[in-house]
Design an enzyme around this catalytic site. Structure first.
Site, PDB file in Angstrom:
ATOM      1  N   ARG A 154     -11.803  -0.234  -7.336  1.00 57.30           N
ATOM      2  CA  ARG A 154     -11.704   0.250  -5.963  1.00 57.30           C
ATOM      3  C   ARG A 154     -11.409   1.770  -5.972  1.00 57.30           C
ATOM      4  NH1 ARG A 154      -8.366  -4.657  -2.672  1.00 57.30           N
ATOM      5  NH2 ARG A 154      -9.646  -6.412  -3.262  1.00 57.30           N
TER       6      ARG A 154
ATOM      7  N   ASP B  97      -5.510   2.479   1.676  1.00 58.54           N
ATOM      8  CA  ASP B  97      -6.259   1.573   2.181  1.00 58.54           C
ATOM      9  C   ASP B  97      -6.340   1.802   3.588  1.00 58.54           C
ATOM     10  OD1 ASP B  97      -6.323   0.152  -0.152  1.00 58.54           O
ATOM     11  OD2 ASP B  97      -5.365  -1.652   0.812  1.00 58.54           O
TER      12      ASP B  97
ATOM     13  N   ASP C 142       0.903  -1.247   0.108  1.00 62.66           N
ATOM     14  CA  ASP C 142       0.004  -0.036   0.080  1.00 62.66           C
ATOM     15  C   ASP C 142       0.776   1.155  -0.130  1.00 62.66           C
ATOM     16  OD1 ASP C 142      -1.982  -1.713   0.204  1.00 62.66           O
ATOM     17  OD2 ASP C 142      -2.454  -1.653   2.241  1.00 62.66           O
TER      18      ASP C 142
ATOM     19  N   ASP D 187      -0.498  -3.699  -4.425  1.00 64.53           N
ATOM     20  CA  ASP D 187      -1.648  -3.595  -3.955  1.00 64.53           C
ATOM     21  C   ASP D 187      -2.442  -2.496  -4.002  1.00 64.53           C
ATOM     22  OD1 ASP D 187      -3.960  -4.934  -2.716  1.00 64.53           O
ATOM     23  OD2 ASP D 187      -2.979  -4.827  -0.713  1.00 64.53           O
TER      24      ASP D 187
END
Length: 514
Positions: free
Chosen positions: A243, A194, A161, A190
């Protein structure tokens, strides 16, 4: 990640290669210190001021950032860390101290509070190294670029992240940052942004997220529903597979963002999540809003958005697009003031303001950009700011009433909250749960006082106060104390604890007519 998506990202990276090289040669103007104030959910729950008022320290390595944290008098002593140069694995090592908890190969903001990290001078680049925020609160990250953070391959950092938040994180403002990857999961990357495991009251503003398989998530799984109250505004999402964000439970406010080339899906509201989506501009994208990859449906309120060359899949198993004619299926009320740019000018205003090295310029709310405010004093407008006060006038309607709830810890009783005795209490079987007061006939209630037991004050985090029979949310906020709302006639009132720093202990749930 699907091969076709990886190819899209690779093509975009190739066309942007010259621009990336130019950044290293001639970075644009940067601010000399943190500027402006947070809008959105980072402005409530006490506000987000970072290290305002603290010592200013210049850091040119990751180790120096850790040293600045560790040299403070305590883990909550305010500090502003001004970063210049390239932060990478070679110059980022663990530093030990009583006021920090750091690690090698990641910028670790763990078990600390009141910190600002801001890029200054000729630029701040975090190259293949991420920023990890854990068990922390009141954090500002501003005016930095973070790129190519990997979870597999070499080198790795922060679980892949760019910025990751987890476990009891509160009040984070990330502003004017550029977060980039060079592919999807198959290339070792990734999420760019997040949030999981009880992360709340966050704003991401005036930032760029691009060239990644995953923009970011709120909640790591369908059972991780303790996250929420997140605002996204004036950001550019470009060449992202999915996302933007993925929202599991909780509430998000998403306005004035520019979405370009969302390859598979965009805002993915799942597991009961509610998203207020207004005045955004979506271009050359697919399935920009809906519930995807699950049967656990989410909800959205839409207004003023522009859908420019957006395609939609047909509804099917685990595919519930909001389009081709998105309609609201919920209503979301936000507890702060904000100004909306018209969606038609969002591409221009975001191009002028979003990302690092833009002089921290912001929108004036009328489709023009301006320098940031010079006074770093935040405007805080919480939904409810409960404080412990003397009992209000009139009778405590809870005395003699009934009580029940969703669960109770061993040795506690629902009835302990209506007995007038501060030495007894109810606790949920865990850190969250419902406790209710009920009557045989309707009572008019306009004020509630939640009193925590001695030794457990300050444990209760976020909550909702509900008319149990209708489901109406009467008030919401953070922390125990006195809560005033529009007087309501009801038979049963429920105090729902949605987050806590430990096991709550409610000694009394007092109710009053006014």
């Amino acid at each position: 990640m699907k091969q076709k998506s990886t190819k899209r990202i690779a093509v975009a990276l190739a066309t942007a290669a010259f621009a990336a090289t130019s950044w290293m040669i001639a970075p644009a103007f940067q601010a000399s210190a943190a500027s402006g104030t947070a809008t959105g959910y980072a402005s409530v729950n006490g506000g987000t001021t970072g290290g305002a008022g603290g010592q200013r320290v210049r850091a040119t390595t990751g180790t120096a950032i850790h040293q600045a944290l560790c040299n403070r008098a305590s883990s909550s002593t305010p500090i502003i860390i001004e970063v210049e140069g390239t932060i990478n694995h070679g110059n980022t090592s663990k530093v030990s101290g009583d006021s920090c908890n750091t690690a090698d190969d990641v910028i670790e903001l763990k078990q600390i509070s009141n910190v600002t990290i801001v890029g200054v001078g000729s630029g701040a680049l975090f190259d293949q190294i991420g920023i990890h925020i854990r068990e922390a609160r009141n954090i500002i990250i501003q005016n930095v670029t973070i790129r190519n953070v990997k979870k597999s391959g070499s080198p790795t950092s922060n679980g892949g992240d760019a910025i990751g938040m987890e476990k009891d994180v509160r009040n984070v403002w990330v502003d004017h940052v550029t977060l980039e990857a060079s592919g999807g999961e198959s290339e070792g990357y990734d999420g760019l942004f997040d949030m999981k495991n009880n992360t709340q009251y966050v704003t991401l503003s005036y930032s760029i997220l691009r060239n990644s398989g995953r923009g970011g998530l709120i909640g790591s799984s369908e059972s991780d529903l303790s996250n929420g109250y997140i605002t996204f505004h004036h950001n550019l999402y470009e060449n992202i597979d999915s996302r933007t964000p993925l929202l599991r439970g909780g509430i998000a406010h998403i306005f004035n963002n520019h979405y370009v080339s969302l390859n598979e899906s965009g805002i993915n509201s799942r597991a009961g999540a509610r998203a207020k989506v207004e005045n955004n501009y979506f271009k050359n994208s697919k399935n920009v809003l809906g519930t995807f990859y699950t049967d656990e449906r989410g909800y959205w309120q839409v207004a003023g958005n522009i859908f420019d060359n957006v395609t939609w899949s047909s509804p099917g198993s685990k595919t519930y697009p909001a389009g081709p004619n998105p309609q609201s299926n919920t209503s979301v009320s936000v507890p702060y003031s904000y100004r909306l740019d018209d969606a038609a000018c969002v591409p221009d205003i975001v191009r002028e303001t979003a990302g690092a090295d833009k002089g921290l310029r912001v929108s004036d709310g009328n489709c023009s950009s301006q320098p940031p405010p010079t006074t770093p004093t935040p405007t805080v407008t919480p939904t409810v700011t409960p404080t412990v006060t003397p009992p209000p006038g009139g009778d405590n309607l809870s005395i003699g009433a009934g009580a029940d709830g969703s669960s109770k810890a061993s040795g506690t009783s629902y009835g302990n909250v209506v007995d007038g005795n501060m030495s007894t209490y109810w606790s949920p079987n865990g850190s969250t749960g419902d406790i209710s007061v009920k009557w045989g006939s309707p009572q008019t209630v306009g004020r509630v006082v939640i009193r925590e037991a001695s030794g457990a004050t300050g444990v209760i985090g976020s909550w909702q106060l509900r008319d149990h029979d209708s489901g109406t949310v009467l008030a919401s906020g953070n922390g125990a104390g006195s809560i005033t709302f529009t007087p309501t006639s009801l038979r049963k009132i429920t105090f729902r604890i949605t987050s806590a720093s430990g096991t709550p202990q409610v000694a009394e749930f007092e109710t009053y007519a006014s």
